[in-house]
Design an enzyme around this catalytic site. Sequence first.
Site, PDB file in Angstrom:
ATOM      1  N   ASP A   8       0.847  10.548  -3.127  1.00  0.00           N
ATOM      2  CA  ASP A   8       1.484   9.424  -2.594  1.00  0.00           C
ATOM      3  C   ASP A   8       3.140  10.015  -2.110  1.00  0.00           C
ATOM      4  OD1 ASP A   8       2.872   6.803  -2.171  1.00  0.00           O
ATOM      5  OD2 ASP A   8       4.022   7.126  -3.969  1.00  0.00           O
ATOM      6  N   ASP A  10       6.549   8.459  -0.854  1.00  0.00           N
ATOM      7  CA  ASP A  10       8.273   8.289  -1.742  1.00  0.00           C
ATOM      8  C   ASP A  10       7.998   8.282  -3.025  1.00  0.00           C
ATOM      9  OD1 ASP A  10       8.665   8.030   1.203  1.00  0.00           O
ATOM     10  OD2 ASP A  10       8.805   5.688   1.040  1.00  0.00           O
ATOM     11  N   GLU A  16      12.347   8.360  -3.908  1.00  0.00           N
ATOM     12  CA  GLU A  16      12.349   6.958  -3.471  1.00  0.00           C
ATOM     13  C   GLU A  16      13.830   6.321  -3.560  1.00  0.00           C
ATOM     14  OE1 GLU A  16       9.756   4.284  -3.140  1.00  0.00           O
ATOM     15  OE2 GLU A  16      11.667   3.529  -2.705  1.00  0.00           O
ATOM     16  N   GLY A  18      14.754   3.307  -2.890  1.00  0.00           N
ATOM     17  CA  GLY A  18      14.925   2.073  -3.480  1.00  0.00           C
ATOM     18  C   GLY A  18      15.286   1.056  -2.094  1.00  0.00           C
ATOM     19  N   ASN A  53       1.783   3.765   1.750  1.00  0.00           N
ATOM     20  CA  ASN A  53       1.944   2.254   2.258  1.00  0.00           C
ATOM     21  C   ASN A  53       3.375   2.271   2.923  1.00  0.00           C
ATOM     22  OD1 ASN A  53      -0.053   1.307   0.873  1.00  0.00           O
ATOM     23  ND2 ASN A  53       1.051   0.186  -0.888  1.00  0.00           N
ATOM     24  N   ARG A 113      -3.869  -1.108   2.647  1.00  0.00           N
ATOM     25  CA  ARG A 113      -2.500  -1.114   1.604  1.00  0.00           C
ATOM     26  C   ARG A 113      -3.146  -1.071   0.083  1.00  0.00           C
ATOM     27  NH1 ARG A 113       2.740  -2.904   1.022  1.00  0.00           N
ATOM     28  NH2 ARG A 113       3.206  -4.136  -0.820  1.00  0.00           N
ATOM     29  N   LYS A 114      -2.388   0.414  -0.603  1.00  0.00           N
ATOM     30  CA  LYS A 114      -2.671   0.444  -1.778  1.00  0.00           C
ATOM     31  C   LYS A 114      -2.279  -0.688  -2.829  1.00  0.00           C
ATOM     32  CE  LYS A 114      -0.599   4.378  -1.486  1.00  0.00           C
ATOM     33  NZ  LYS A 114       0.178   5.370  -1.845  1.00  0.00           N
ATOM     34  N   ASP A 139       3.526   7.511  -8.094  1.00  0.00           N
ATOM     35  CA  ASP A 139       4.747   7.240  -9.059  1.00  0.00           C
ATOM     36  C   ASP A 139       4.372   5.702  -9.099  1.00  0.00           C
ATOM     37  OD1 ASP A 139       5.398   6.382  -6.383  1.00  0.00           O
ATOM     38  OD2 ASP A 139       7.401   6.296  -7.019  1.00  0.00           O
TER      39      ASP A 139
END
Length: 205
Positions: A8, A10, A16, A18, A53, A113-114, A139
């Site tokens: 993955d 981010d 990430e 946010g 995603n 989309r996961k 994550d």
Amino acid sequence: MRPAIFFDCDGVLNEEPGGHGVLGPDDIRLIPDAGGAVRAAREAGYLAIIVTNRAQVAKGFVTLAGLETIFARLRELLAQDGGLVDAIYFCPHHPERGTAGGAPDFQIACECRKPGTLLLRRAVADFDIDISRSALIGDSLRDIGAGHAMGLKSYGVRTGYACRDIERYSDRAPPTPDRMFSDVGEAVAFCIAHPGEYGQAGQPD
Ligand SMILES: [Mg+2]
Ligand SMILES: [Zn+2]
């Protein structure tokens, strides 16, 4: 057939941020030694494939052209530490229709989309990947769900959302990472050291 490590993006390779997520190349800040982790994976014979995603496209925050600049920046930063990425597979969709200012063409319920598995299935077909010798690092429990649906060893990291996003699973059991690691470097090191190991169930904490 070749093994792969699916990353993955981010919260695993880069921080990430946010909010609405990564909206431009300046939002890319690498997790410490993420480039080294990608390099180590490839040196051990794994393909390094990103599956991500990108609902920001459907929501109108990022164009496809903008997404390319984000990915170019990510590749550039990873490559500074020798981390060459074999491919990036992304989902630009989001199931919510009619989001103001969004991109209606991408506002669909898709299979990529996961935790959907279409990104992974495409990669497996394109690169003739041996799933039994491959792993996924994420994550989010969505990542773990996608990996398990493909029969992949699926490992969580304590960066980003740290697999704490259980709020989506109020009506069903959340996916459980096979193991949890402090970060992507530790997860890759485990994959390399234990190529045949499925791992014990780990609990996000
Ligand atoms: Mg993530
Ligand atoms: Zn999609």
